[in-house]
Design an enzyme around this catalytic site. Sequence first.
Site, short mmCIF file in Angstrom:
data_model
loop_
_atom_site.label_atom_id
_atom_site.label_comp_id
_atom_site.label_asym_id
_atom_site.label_seq_id
_atom_site.Cartn_x
_atom_site.Cartn_y
_atom_site.Cartn_z
N CYS A 1 16.14 -24.99 -75.51
CA CYS A 1 16.53 -26.20 -75.06
C CYS A 1 17.48 -26.83 -75.87
O CYS A 1 17.79 -26.65 -77.13
CB CYS A 1 15.31 -26.92 -75.12
SG CYS A 1 13.88 -26.43 -74.43
N ARG B 1 12.84 -28.84 -62.09
CA ARG B 1 12.08 -29.01 -63.13
C ARG B 1 12.89 -30.14 -64.09
O ARG B 1 12.10 -30.62 -64.92
CB ARG B 1 12.08 -27.63 -64.08
CG ARG B 1 11.02 -27.54 -65.03
CD ARG B 1 11.01 -26.32 -65.81
NE ARG B 1 11.10 -26.59 -67.23
CZ ARG B 1 10.14 -26.71 -68.23
NH1 ARG B 1 8.93 -26.77 -67.60
NH2 ARG B 1 10.24 -27.18 -69.15
#
Length: 487
Positions: free
Chosen positions: A309, A408
């Site tokens: 991430c 998402r």
Amino acid sequence: MPGKFMERILKAPVAFTFRDMILLPGLSEVEPSEVDVSTRVSKNFVLNIPFVSSPMDTVTEAEMAIALARQGGLGVLHRNCTIEEEVNMARRVKRAESFIIRDVITIRPDQSVGEAIRIMEEHSISGLPVVGDDGRLRGIVTARDVRFADYGLRVADVMTSLDKLVTVHEGISIEEAKRILQKHRIEKLPVVDEQGHLKGLITVKDIMLKDKFPNAARDEEGRLLCAAAVSPFDLERAKKLDKWVDIIVIDVAHFHNRNCFRATKELLKHVSADVIVGNIGTYEAAEDAITELDGIAGFRVGIGSGSICITMELLKAGSPTLFATAQVADAVADYGADLPIIADGGIRNPGDAALALALGASCVMMGNVFAGCKEAPGELVVIGGRYFKRYRGMASPSARARRHAIDRYASKRIAEGVEGLVPYRGDVASVVAEFVEGLKAAMGYAGARNIGELHESARVAMLTEVGVKEAGPHNIYLPSRETPSSA
Ligand code: XMP
């Protein structure tokens, strides 16, 4: 007097993360080997180990989900594919083993031997119950029956017909089935109702698998537990998967959003599987979900801690997994909600898992760790004589190119994830064994016999920056130490 903006700074909580904390040793009355690590993953499902694999296209497809459920954990199938592909993965998991197969692949008596061979090959099975148009069992045809037969013959000509077939009724126990299979030296036992309609199939292979994986996470029919990710806005996908999976995981990066709540409310009306929602990262998100979303079955928490991430770095938004877990666990406790928590992102070793469990999680979700396993999708990559597997964030440029999971993330332009390589770790069974042993050892230090006791009594402490350095090896030259990331 500080004003509004200074107050924001002065009242800012510390968003602590795995490396900041340690589990304090507690009085222990158990040896690590006696620690019980079974847990609940959602309202209605129990796992024998608290490990769940991430719904990512370099982590969880059917092979990973099967391997992990056999070890007692759970795989969440990714959604970066068509609905049909995800449903097929779920079917594969559910068909991998069961005491009684319900989704039996059959053939009609008037079909040809050639077709029987093709169907058996396509599904990698060794026999087909023969069923008439009225749903009644007529016989069984096995690979042995067709091996040298003329392809043009009809199945009815080569099958073992009903009068020579041993069948059983619903309600039969595994022990009884084993006895019958042994007595008649047969491999397959069709299950029929009073009128002779085929209701299922028991096979030697499935019974042997059940004995081989006694710790597996199973549903009440003995099939492996299976979960699948969906977007809250993809009702069609959820409905189709609902026929196959035990758990649906709402899969968005920031679930605390009015549109996600609205869509989830609608989705909850149409599915019977347990629905886990996420990701969330604050007390308030949990509070709103608990009070507004009737029928949810668990939370997936942590925003931005994942090894792939870059949301926190790039957008300066997020809630590190450990902090998020404690926030959500407090809300769950305050509201007396019976909702297990999955801590998701940033878990590198059994100690990280122990910390997340100590701060209220019931399970941990791992992408990076499982991406390095043999059962993760993708080939081995060899660089300089060392083995790796590819691992990418679902918001990385190449994952987004497949587009199915693009919703998402909030931004359509900004890649919130990276892609790279993780060291090859071997098969899921050995990785799980290592994590279970480590987790039990950590729980032994904390003096907790099980995860419930860890929730009740574990104590944690903050490390200083110096302490973080001291926690790793220091003042020693380690030529063999691997540094795959900054871990
Ligand atoms: P680990 O640390 O196990 O974390 O690799 C896996 C979790 O990371 C999340 N995930 C992402 N988060 N950008 C993000 O901000 C991404 O591209 C991305 N892909 C996955 C997800 O929650 C997963 O379980």
